[in-house]
Enzyme design. Structure first.
Site, PDB file in Angstrom:
ATOM      1  N   ARG A 238       0.033  -7.715  13.823  1.00  0.00           N
ATOM      2  CA  ARG A 238      -0.821  -7.127  13.238  1.00  0.00           C
ATOM      3  C   ARG A 238      -1.209  -8.135  12.130  1.00  0.00           C
ATOM      4  O   ARG A 238      -2.443  -8.003  11.623  1.00  0.00           O
ATOM      5  CB  ARG A 238       0.594  -6.495  11.834  1.00  0.00           C
ATOM      6  CG  ARG A 238       0.844  -5.718  13.111  1.00  0.00           C
ATOM      7  CD  ARG A 238       1.957  -5.240  12.925  1.00  0.00           C
ATOM      8  NE  ARG A 238       2.615  -4.626  11.151  1.00  0.00           N
ATOM      9  CZ  ARG A 238       3.901  -5.175  10.533  1.00  0.00           C
ATOM     10  NH1 ARG A 238       4.888  -4.820  11.184  1.00  0.00           N
ATOM     11  NH2 ARG A 238       3.388  -3.676   8.689  1.00  0.00           N
TER      12      ARG A 238
ATOM     13  N   LYS B 117       1.161  -1.028   0.025  1.00  0.00           N
ATOM     14  CA  LYS B 117       0.401  -0.229  -0.014  1.00  0.00           C
ATOM     15  C   LYS B 117       0.509   1.307  -0.063  1.00  0.00           C
ATOM     16  O   LYS B 117       0.622   2.111  -0.578  1.00  0.00           O
ATOM     17  CB  LYS B 117      -0.904  -0.020   1.553  1.00  0.00           C
ATOM     18  CG  LYS B 117      -1.943  -1.309   1.732  1.00  0.00           C
ATOM     19  CD  LYS B 117      -2.957  -1.178   3.038  1.00  0.00           C
ATOM     20  CE  LYS B 117      -2.255  -1.083   3.747  1.00  0.00           C
ATOM     21  NZ  LYS B 117      -1.174  -2.457   4.272  1.00  0.00           N
TER      22      LYS B 117
ATOM     23  N   ARG C 258      11.924  -4.926   4.962  1.00  0.00           N
ATOM     24  CA  ARG C 258      11.981  -3.808   4.410  1.00  0.00           C
ATOM     25  C   ARG C 258      12.659  -3.946   5.037  1.00  0.00           C
ATOM     26  O   ARG C 258      12.691  -3.512   5.888  1.00  0.00           O
ATOM     27  CB  ARG C 258      10.485  -3.653   4.539  1.00  0.00           C
ATOM     28  CG  ARG C 258      10.038  -2.258   4.481  1.00  0.00           C
ATOM     29  CD  ARG C 258       9.451  -1.563   4.993  1.00  0.00           C
ATOM     30  NE  ARG C 258       7.636  -2.195   5.525  1.00  0.00           N
ATOM     31  CZ  ARG C 258       6.338  -2.477   6.080  1.00  0.00           C
ATOM     32  NH1 ARG C 258       6.242  -1.449   5.412  1.00  0.00           N
ATOM     33  NH2 ARG C 258       5.943  -2.920   6.762  1.00  0.00           N
TER      34      ARG C 258
ATOM     35  N   ARG D  63      -9.173   1.468   9.438  1.00  0.00           N
ATOM     36  CA  ARG D  63      -9.039  -0.247  10.015  1.00  0.00           C
ATOM     37  C   ARG D  63      -9.691  -1.149  10.298  1.00  0.00           C
ATOM     38  O   ARG D  63      -9.760  -1.929  10.643  1.00  0.00           O
ATOM     39  CB  ARG D  63      -7.433  -0.194  10.364  1.00  0.00           C
ATOM     40  CG  ARG D  63      -7.027  -0.788   9.503  1.00  0.00           C
ATOM     41  CD  ARG D  63      -5.810  -0.685  10.298  1.00  0.00           C
ATOM     42  NE  ARG D  63      -4.583  -0.744  10.546  1.00  0.00           N
ATOM     43  CZ  ARG D  63      -3.063  -0.430   9.454  1.00  0.00           C
ATOM     44  NH1 ARG D  63      -2.995   0.657   9.026  1.00  0.00           N
ATOM     45  NH2 ARG D  63      -2.246  -1.275   9.535  1.00  0.00           N
TER      46      ARG D  63
ATOM     47  N   ARG E 107      11.608  -0.551  10.071  1.00  0.00           N
ATOM     48  CA  ARG E 107      10.952  -0.264  11.424  1.00  0.00           C
ATOM     49  C   ARG E 107      10.671  -1.193  12.608  1.00  0.00           C
ATOM     50  O   ARG E 107      10.925  -2.620  11.937  1.00  0.00           O
ATOM     51  CB  ARG E 107       9.365  -0.121  10.740  1.00  0.00           C
ATOM     52  CG  ARG E 107       9.261   0.729  10.290  1.00  0.00           C
ATOM     53  CD  ARG E 107       8.023   0.996   9.592  1.00  0.00           C
ATOM     54  NE  ARG E 107       6.355   0.167   9.227  1.00  0.00           N
ATOM     55  CZ  ARG E 107       5.601   0.394   9.318  1.00  0.00           C
ATOM     56  NH1 ARG E 107       5.429   0.191   7.845  1.00  0.00           N
ATOM     57  NH2 ARG E 107       4.684  -0.489   9.364  1.00  0.00           N
TER      58      ARG E 107
HETATM   59  P1  AP5 Z   1       4.924  -1.656   1.566  1.00  0.00           P
HETATM   60  O1  AP5 Z   1       4.182  -1.068   0.872  1.00  0.00           O
HETATM   61  O2  AP5 Z   1       5.940  -0.342   2.990  1.00  0.00           O
HETATM   62  O3  AP5 Z   1       3.823  -2.594   2.529  1.00  0.00           O
HETATM   63  P2  AP5 Z   1       2.114  -2.051   3.003  1.00  0.00           P
HETATM   64  O4  AP5 Z   1       0.962  -2.471   2.675  1.00  0.00           O
HETATM   65  O5  AP5 Z   1       2.068  -0.189   2.896  1.00  0.00           O
HETATM   66  O6  AP5 Z   1       2.848  -2.300   4.619  1.00  0.00           O
HETATM   67  P3  AP5 Z   1       2.855  -1.562   5.939  1.00  0.00           P
HETATM   68  O7  AP5 Z   1       3.714  -2.763   7.056  1.00  0.00           O
HETATM   69  O8  AP5 Z   1       3.108  -0.414   6.073  1.00  0.00           O
HETATM   70  O9  AP5 Z   1       1.338  -1.776   6.232  1.00  0.00           O
HETATM   71  P4  AP5 Z   1       0.144  -1.974   7.763  1.00  0.00           P
HETATM   72  O10 AP5 Z   1      -0.892  -1.089   7.693  1.00  0.00           O
HETATM   73  O11 AP5 Z   1       0.716  -2.606   8.460  1.00  0.00           O
HETATM   74  O12 AP5 Z   1       1.445  -0.545   8.703  1.00  0.00           O
HETATM   75  P5  AP5 Z   1       1.078   1.260   8.755  1.00  0.00           P
HETATM   76  O13 AP5 Z   1       2.593   2.117   8.776  1.00  0.00           O
HETATM   77  O14 AP5 Z   1      -0.292   1.256   8.102  1.00  0.00           O
HETATM   78  O15 AP5 Z   1       5.704  -2.884   0.948  1.00  0.00           O
HETATM   79  C1  AP5 Z   1       6.415  -3.793   2.067  1.00  0.00           C
HETATM   80  C2  AP5 Z   1       7.926  -4.234   1.856  1.00  0.00           C
HETATM   81  O16 AP5 Z   1       7.711  -4.897   0.111  1.00  0.00           O
HETATM   82  C3  AP5 Z   1       8.592  -3.205   1.143  1.00  0.00           C
HETATM   83  O17 AP5 Z   1       9.588  -3.485   1.195  1.00  0.00           O
HETATM   84  C4  AP5 Z   1       8.553  -2.878  -0.715  1.00  0.00           C
HETATM   85  O18 AP5 Z   1       9.865  -2.627  -1.200  1.00  0.00           O
HETATM   86  C5  AP5 Z   1       7.905  -4.679  -1.284  1.00  0.00           C
HETATM   87  N1  AP5 Z   1       6.967  -4.123  -1.933  1.00  0.00           N
HETATM   88  C6  AP5 Z   1       6.072  -3.969  -2.245  1.00  0.00           C
HETATM   89  N2  AP5 Z   1       5.246  -4.034  -3.013  1.00  0.00           N
HETATM   90  C7  AP5 Z   1       6.215  -5.042  -3.970  1.00  0.00           C
HETATM   91  C8  AP5 Z   1       5.219  -5.631  -4.789  1.00  0.00           C
HETATM   92  N3  AP5 Z   1       4.955  -5.466  -5.820  1.00  0.00           N
HETATM   93  N4  AP5 Z   1       6.434  -6.844  -5.555  1.00  0.00           N
HETATM   94  C9  AP5 Z   1       7.460  -7.661  -4.355  1.00  0.00           C
HETATM   95  N5  AP5 Z   1       7.723  -6.376  -3.042  1.00  0.00           N
HETATM   96  C10 AP5 Z   1       6.908  -5.344  -2.749  1.00  0.00           C
HETATM   97  O19 AP5 Z   1       0.540   0.960  10.293  1.00  0.00           O
HETATM   98  C11 AP5 Z   1       1.156   0.240  11.628  1.00  0.00           C
HETATM   99  C12 AP5 Z   1       0.960   0.366  12.471  1.00  0.00           C
HETATM  100  O20 AP5 Z   1       0.320   2.212  12.485  1.00  0.00           O
HETATM  101  C13 AP5 Z   1      -0.148  -0.395  12.861  1.00  0.00           C
HETATM  102  O21 AP5 Z   1      -0.149  -1.831  13.622  1.00  0.00           O
HETATM  103  C14 AP5 Z   1      -1.004   0.410  14.154  1.00  0.00           C
HETATM  104  O22 AP5 Z   1      -0.528  -0.429  15.366  1.00  0.00           O
HETATM  105  C15 AP5 Z   1      -0.733   1.515  13.337  1.00  0.00           C
HETATM  106  N6  AP5 Z   1      -2.365   2.335  13.009  1.00  0.00           N
HETATM  107  C16 AP5 Z   1      -1.759   2.615  12.315  1.00  0.00           C
HETATM  108  N7  AP5 Z   1      -3.610   3.030  10.923  1.00  0.00           N
HETATM  109  C17 AP5 Z   1      -4.585   2.824  12.233  1.00  0.00           C
HETATM  110  C18 AP5 Z   1      -5.040   2.888  12.425  1.00  0.00           C
HETATM  111  N8  AP5 Z   1      -6.025   3.332  11.114  1.00  0.00           N
HETATM  112  N9  AP5 Z   1      -6.448   2.819  12.944  1.00  0.00           N
HETATM  113  C19 AP5 Z   1      -4.946   2.142  14.054  1.00  0.00           C
HETATM  114  N10 AP5 Z   1      -3.714   1.712  14.158  1.00  0.00           N
HETATM  115  C20 AP5 Z   1      -3.676   2.494  13.160  1.00  0.00           C
END
Ligand code: AP5
Length: 222
Positions: free
Chosen positions: A173, A14, A128, A89, A162
């Protein structure tokens, strides 16, 4: 003008695609995860409250994330559209978002649902890392910098991983995603907003799919 939601499990790509689509459409990405990580780094009140939830891989309380979105989507740069990455979420966040948008006379144009199998997700998260200076995201398995140890984007040689990308947090997660977030797929399907994305494909192919879908939606609304 289009407002977009990116839905999908951790590691589904994402953040990677949100950055690319934001540049292409010249609209901002609002990533609740990014905002929360910055608050933790700053040691702010929000950061202090959010830290333990993020460390365990749980969801930060709704009132905190809703407050972040509420303040952000009224800003000037969001008036021509925005990408929500990681929000909503759970069902409560989705309902509150609907009410918020209604009161601002805005609506969601499409919800992209990133689909990737769990084995690949774990590899993507475990591999990552990102540039400490500009935040560009890389991967030990899928995307190394062109020159080893040097960021393609800004030339820095400082990288970081991270804190929540460790094995036990990732498991939680993923559990939280299945327990709380995945029900939003049906919610947006019923509203006829869901667009499934085969996010196992390469980064450029996934991006091509998003661009095609956005063009179709934009031409329908003209
Ligand atoms: P990447 O693009 O970083 O993936 P992502 O889907 O953004 O993954 P995240 O881990 O950031 O999502 P998340 O939802 O757990 O974390 P968030 O920060 O929102 O890609 C991942 C890896 O794969 C990278 O190395 C990339 O290079 C590689 N890649 C990407 N696309 C590829 C492809 N097509 N082919 C090969 N490789 C590829 O949330 C973190 C924390 O914040 C949560 O756990 C929670 O505690 C809190 N939080 C955030 N939002 C909320 C909310 N709305 N409500 C409550 N808590 C929240």
């Amino acid at each position: 003008m289009i407002n977009v939601i990116f839905l999908g499990p951790p590691g589904s790509g994402k953040g990677t695609q949100a950055a690319m689509l934001a540049t292409e459409l010249k609209i901002p990405t609002i990533s609740t995860g990014e905002v929360l990580r910055k608050e933790v780094e700053l040691g702010s009140e929000i950061g202090k409250l959010a830290k333990s939830y993020m460390t365990s891989g749980g969801l930060v309380p709704d009132e905190i994330v809703v407050g972040i979105i509420k303040n952000r989507i009224v800003q000037d740069d969001c008036q021509n559209g925005f990408i929500l990455d990681g929000f909503p979420r759970n069902m409560n966040q989705a309902v509150v978002l609907d009410l918020m948008l209604e009161s601002l006379n805005k609506e969601i144009g499409v919800v992209f649902n990133f689909e990737v199998g769990e084995d690949v997700l774990i590899k993507r998260i475990a591999g990552r890392f990102s540039c400490k200076k500009c935040g560009a995201v890389y991967n030990n398995y899928f995307k190394q910098p062109k020159k080893e140890g040097v960021c393609d984007n800004c030339g820095s040689d400082q990288f970081e991983s991270r804190a929540d990308d460790n094995e036990s947090t990732v498991k939680n997660r993923l559990k939280v995603y299945h327990d709380s977030t995945s029900e939003l797929i049906g919610y947006y399907e019923k509203k006829n907003l869901l667009c499934s994305i085969d996010a196992i494909k390469s980064v450029p192919l996934v991006f091509g799919g998003l661009i095609d879908a956005v063009s179709k939606i934009s031409s329908k609304t003209k």
